[in-house]
Design an enzyme around this catalytic site. Structure first.
Site, short mmCIF file in Angstrom:
data_model
loop_
_atom_site.label_atom_id
_atom_site.label_comp_id
_atom_site.label_asym_id
_atom_site.label_seq_id
_atom_site.Cartn_x
_atom_site.Cartn_y
_atom_site.Cartn_z
N ARG A 236 0.85 -1.20 0.00
CA ARG A 236 0.00 0.00 0.00
C ARG A 236 0.88 1.24 0.00
NH1 ARG A 236 -3.56 -2.40 -1.33
NH2 ARG A 236 -5.65 -2.67 -0.52
N GLU A 265 -3.67 7.87 -5.30
CA GLU A 265 -3.97 7.10 -6.52
C GLU A 265 -5.20 7.67 -7.22
OE1 GLU A 265 -4.16 2.89 -5.70
OE2 GLU A 265 -2.14 2.86 -4.88
N HIS A 286 -1.38 0.10 -9.87
CA HIS A 286 -2.11 -0.76 -8.91
C HIS A 286 -2.76 -1.95 -9.63
CE1 HIS A 286 -4.12 -0.63 -4.70
NE2 HIS A 286 -4.01 -1.87 -5.12
N1 LIG Z 1 -1.08 -4.14 -5.04
C1 LIG Z 1 -2.19 -4.83 -4.91
O1 LIG Z 1 -3.04 -4.83 -5.79
C2 LIG Z 1 -2.42 -5.64 -3.67
C3 LIG Z 1 -3.19 -6.81 -3.76
C4 LIG Z 1 -3.39 -7.57 -2.61
C5 LIG Z 1 -2.85 -7.16 -1.41
N2 LIG Z 1 -2.12 -6.01 -1.34
C6 LIG Z 1 -1.56 -5.55 -0.07
O2 LIG Z 1 -0.70 -6.53 0.44
C7 LIG Z 1 -0.85 -6.62 1.85
C8 LIG Z 1 -0.43 -7.98 2.34
O3 LIG Z 1 -1.34 -8.97 1.87
P1 LIG Z 1 -1.31 -10.48 2.42
O4 LIG Z 1 -2.43 -11.18 1.75
O5 LIG Z 1 0.04 -11.05 2.35
O6 LIG Z 1 -1.69 -10.22 3.95
P2 LIG Z 1 -1.41 -11.16 5.19
O7 LIG Z 1 -2.27 -10.66 6.27
O8 LIG Z 1 -1.52 -12.60 4.78
O9 LIG Z 1 0.12 -10.88 5.53
C9 LIG Z 1 0.59 -9.70 6.11
C10 LIG Z 1 1.80 -10.02 6.97
O10 LIG Z 1 2.29 -8.80 7.54
C11 LIG Z 1 2.60 -9.03 8.91
N3 LIG Z 1 2.53 -7.77 9.65
C12 LIG Z 1 1.42 -7.11 10.06
N4 LIG Z 1 1.76 -5.97 10.71
C13 LIG Z 1 3.11 -5.92 10.70
C14 LIG Z 1 4.07 -5.00 11.24
N5 LIG Z 1 3.68 -3.91 11.89
N6 LIG Z 1 5.37 -5.27 11.06
C15 LIG Z 1 5.77 -6.39 10.40
N7 LIG Z 1 4.92 -7.30 9.89
C16 LIG Z 1 3.61 -7.06 10.04
C17 LIG Z 1 1.59 -10.05 9.37
O11 LIG Z 1 2.05 -10.75 10.53
C18 LIG Z 1 1.48 -10.96 8.14
O12 LIG Z 1 2.40 -12.02 8.19
C19 LIG Z 1 -2.35 -6.32 2.04
O13 LIG Z 1 -2.63 -5.82 3.32
C20 LIG Z 1 -2.64 -5.31 0.96
O14 LIG Z 1 -2.53 -4.00 1.46
C21 LIG Z 1 -1.90 -5.25 -2.45
#
Ligand SMILES: NC(=O)c1ccc[n+]([C@@H]2O[C@H](COP(=O)([O-])OP(=O)(O)OC[C@H]3O[C@@H](n4cnc5c(N)ncnc54)[C@H](O)[C@@H]3O)[C@@H](O)[C@H]2O)c1
Length: 314
Positions: A236, A265, A286
């Protein structure tokens, strides 16, 4: 039909047909309305049981207050930063997401951006289109044998780990939880964010956007990175400080960067325009989840989770 008891689900952002089908097959009254003003939205939600959104609809406390029968909000995607989740919970409303449905597509584009920056793929393509043959200009770096730093190893980060392992990379990870399985299967080493930034040749970010992750990687953190390191953000905007990246790139303290997400965005600010125009930066609008496979899986999984909650509520 017993209309009085019909469960009503409103979809306010474009959703793939197969997701809509899942909701219809469950016997719900499904309304798709993707054009609305903020005032419209408040009246549209007044009698609904379920709401399905992507990232465009902002589900604020005001929207939640206007939806007095609402039981579930389905986010057809992963990040829930467009939803006031704590307020929803306070009101007893469930918030469900698409879980790991887009994870492979996002992990793949993270590597796409890393490769594109490391091997100047976009620049090389541009020069070919200008009918040039700039072979000597495009000296890149190999991935095999290098260190990848994965910031956040959840659904997406763990898939990035799998790809990096297959490419022969050493993998450092930073997360608030350490998964034993990733250590055993892929030799992942869990380290502090500082250590990761100091040691990695490539850094990729996969944490959610939370108050704790806002500007997680900013000026101070970028100063720890190797001069020839590359960083990409597909999580993000606002987690990686864009201005700090811009300064490091123009001052030669960082080799390159890739972005799929932005603090604004579409990006309009001067600093973002300057960042995007740098040859050492590769940008996409994105599109990490924009594959047929991810879109379908996201729509179906979100819809199924919404159905489950609404059926259990009955
Ligand atoms: N660009 C895109 O189109 C797109 C698409 C999907 C997801 N995303 C982004 O990717 C992010 C991650 O997705 P995911 O499915 O892997 O989520 P997820 O919840 O499976 O994984 C997130 C990881 O981050 C860790 N985490 C949380 N807070 C933290 C912190 N303060 N410090 C360190 N680690 C921390 C969690 O423990 C977890 O392992 C989503 O939240 C979303 O914002 C972007």
């Amino acid at each position: 039909v017993g209309c009085l008891f019909l469960v009503k689900v409103l979809i306010t952002d474009p959703l793939e047909d197969n997701g809509i089908e899942v909701l219809r097959k469950a016997g719900f009254d499904v309304v798709v309305k993707t054009e609305w003003s903020p005032e419209d939205l408040l009246s549209l939600v007044s009698d609904i049981d379920g709401l399905v959104v992507r990232s465009r609809t902002k589900v604020t406390s005001e929207v939640i207050d206007a939806a007095s029968q609402l039981k579930v909000i389905g986010r057809a995607g992963v990040g829930v930063d467009n939803i006031d989740v704590s307020y929803a919970k306070e009101k007893g409303i469930n918030v469900v997401t698409a879980g790991d449905a887009p994870a492979d597509s996002v992990a793949e584009i993270a590597f796409g951006l890393l490769l594109s920056v490391a091997r100047s793929l976009s620049e090389a393509d541009r020069s070919m289109k200008e009918e040039k043959w700039d072979k000597k200009r495009f000296i890149g770096s190999q991935f095999s044998g290098k260190v990848l730093g994965v910031v956040g190893v959840g659904n997406i980060g763990s898939r990035v780990v799998r790809i990096a392992h297959a490419m022969g990379m050493r993998i450092l990870a930073y997360d608030v939880v350490a998964h034993e399985e990733l250590k055993e299967r892929f030799g992942v080493e869990y380290v502090s964010l500082e250590e990761l930034l100091k040691e990695a040749d490539f850094v990729t970010i996969h944490v959610p956007f939370l108050p704790q992750t806002r500007n997680l990687i900013s000026k101070k953190e970028i100063a720890l990175m190797k001069k020839d390191a590359i960083i990409v953000n597909t999580s993000r905007g606002g987690i990686l400080d864009e201005e700090a990246v811009y300064e490091a790139l123009v001052e030669g303290r960082l080799r390159g960067a890739g972005f799929d997400v932005y603090s604004e965005e579409p990006p309009k600010s001067e600093i973002l325009k300057k960042l995007i125009s740098l040859p050492s930066v590769v940008c996409t609008p994105h599109i990490a989840s924009q594959t047929n496979e991810a879109q379908e899986a996201v729509a179906v999984k979100t819809a199924e989770r919404v159905v489950k909650i609404l059926k259990d509520e009955k």
